[in-house]
Design an enzyme around this catalytic site. Structure first.
Site, mmCIF file in Angstrom:
data_model
loop_
_atom_site.group_PDB
_atom_site.id
_atom_site.type_symbol
_atom_site.label_atom_id
_atom_site.label_comp_id
_atom_site.label_asym_id
_atom_site.label_seq_id
_atom_site.Cartn_x
_atom_site.Cartn_y
_atom_site.Cartn_z
ATOM 1 C CG ASP A 91 41.919 17.243 1.589
ATOM 2 O OD1 ASP A 91 42.393 16.897 0.480
ATOM 3 O OD2 ASP A 91 41.707 18.226 1.913
ATOM 4 N NE ARG A 107 38.331 27.660 6.107
ATOM 5 C CZ ARG A 107 39.188 28.757 6.622
ATOM 6 N NH1 ARG A 107 38.704 29.153 7.570
ATOM 7 N NH2 ARG A 107 40.533 28.463 6.394
ATOM 8 C CG HIS A 114 36.855 29.250 -3.403
ATOM 9 N ND1 HIS A 114 37.497 30.219 -3.274
ATOM 10 C CD2 HIS A 114 37.596 28.165 -3.060
ATOM 11 C CE1 HIS A 114 38.612 30.051 -2.931
ATOM 12 N NE2 HIS A 114 38.902 28.635 -2.622
ATOM 13 N N GLY A 169 37.398 18.169 2.493
ATOM 14 C CA GLY A 169 38.595 19.195 1.916
ATOM 15 C C GLY A 169 39.104 19.800 3.020
HETATM 16 C C1 LIG Z 1 41.441 25.731 -0.687
HETATM 17 S S1 LIG Z 1 41.822 24.227 0.227
HETATM 18 C C2 LIG Z 1 40.644 24.638 1.519
HETATM 19 C C3 LIG Z 1 41.275 23.838 2.728
HETATM 20 C C4 LIG Z 1 40.323 24.141 3.969
HETATM 21 N N1 LIG Z 1 38.786 23.652 3.867
HETATM 22 C C5 LIG Z 1 40.543 25.498 4.386
HETATM 23 O O1 LIG Z 1 39.513 26.111 4.457
HETATM 24 O O2 LIG Z 1 41.462 25.606 4.964
HETATM 25 C C6 LIG Z 1 40.904 23.118 -0.825
HETATM 26 C C7 LIG Z 1 41.059 21.683 -0.246
HETATM 27 O O3 LIG Z 1 40.195 20.792 -0.897
HETATM 28 C C8 LIG Z 1 40.774 19.451 -1.045
HETATM 29 N N2 LIG Z 1 40.372 18.857 -2.283
HETATM 30 C C9 LIG Z 1 40.577 19.057 -3.660
HETATM 31 N N3 LIG Z 1 39.970 18.182 -4.515
HETATM 32 C C10 LIG Z 1 39.238 17.176 -3.471
HETATM 33 C C11 LIG Z 1 38.703 16.350 -3.658
HETATM 34 N N4 LIG Z 1 38.383 15.762 -4.847
HETATM 35 N N5 LIG Z 1 38.099 15.663 -2.678
HETATM 36 C C12 LIG Z 1 38.567 16.096 -1.380
HETATM 37 N N6 LIG Z 1 39.011 17.117 -1.194
HETATM 38 C C13 LIG Z 1 39.634 17.616 -2.319
HETATM 39 C C14 LIG Z 1 42.355 20.076 -1.282
HETATM 40 O O4 LIG Z 1 43.377 19.014 -1.016
HETATM 41 C C15 LIG Z 1 42.419 21.080 -0.310
HETATM 42 O O5 LIG Z 1 42.881 20.590 0.983
#
Ligand SMILES: C[S@@+](CC[C@H](N)C(=O)[O-])C[C@H]1O[C@@H](n2cnc3c(N)ncnc32)[C@H](O)[C@@H]1O
Length: 205
Positions: free
Chosen positions: A60, A98, A102, A36
């Protein structure tokens, strides 16, 4: 949410977690899988500032990975993947997330943690870099994020106790909760955990 986190982040996890010592492993092994990680800017910064040996994988959703325009730094590989599917990178030294969990209620967060645990080797480490909110005296920022989490995602800003409970239910032992002196409020705690492996009887040893 991401913009909010960016605006208030403090020190980066690799500035206050002794990754060089604790994540030491073979150079051809995957050092860290960042699940992610959006478009990977932070992994690029880690590579640029610390130049760790070992492969770095950013994962991601496929549509996010396909949207990456700039070439990734050498040593970083991008992979389209949903954290609810079996983790394709087995036996990495560290699995890192990270401000991803949440966004999710416990049920889905436990599923994602289970996918990580299944892929871990005996010496793998889980690093969860998240916001851990106090029980009382919550800042306006965290109170508003908590409300947004609840109304938009049916999720929540968790307290340390809630994070520890989540990780325990996902069958992890939390070794330490790391915090920097210069904490942002977007991701202020690093939970370091190792898997509890279930024996053939189905019982946790
Ligand atoms: C709040 S962002 C956090 C991004 C990064 N980790 C940061 O700290 O800046 C949440 C991330 O989770 C990813 N995400 C959402 N659903 C997901 C899934 N099923 N598998 C992998 N990543 C996912 C989103 O695309 C997004 O990039």
């Amino acid at each position: 949410m991401e913009a909010g986190n960016r605006a208030v982040e403090g020190e980066q996890w690799y500035d206050f977690y002794p990754w060089e010592e604790w994540l030491a492993s073979e150079a051809d092994r995957v050092l860290l899988v960042d699940i992610g990680r959006s478009k990977g800017h932070d992994l690029a910064r880690f590579k640029e500032k610390k130049n760790p040996a070992g492969r770095l994988i950013l994962q991601d959703l496929s549509e996010v990975i396909q949207d990456i325009q700039a070439p990734l730094a050498q040593g970083i590989e991008a992979q389209g993947y949903s954290m609810f599917d079996p983790q394709p990178i087995r036996g990495a030294k560290a699995y890192y997330m990270r401000t991803v969990l949440h966004d999710w209620p416990d049920k889905q967060a436990l599923q994602a943690l289970q996918r990580i645990r299944e892929a871990m080797a005996d010496d793998s480490v889980l690093l969860i870099n998240e916001n851990s909110v106090p029980v009382t005296g919550v800042s306006r920022f965290n109170a508003s994020v908590d409300l947004i989490m609840m109304t938009v995602l049916s999720s929540l800003q968790r307290t340390e106790k809630q994070w520890l409970s989540l990780l325990e239910r996902a069958q992890f032992n939390v070794i330490k909760v790391w915090r920097s002196d210069n904490q942002g409020v977007g991701s202020n705690a690093l939970f370091e955990a190792v898997p509890v492996f279930v024996g053939s009887s189905g019982q946790v040893p």
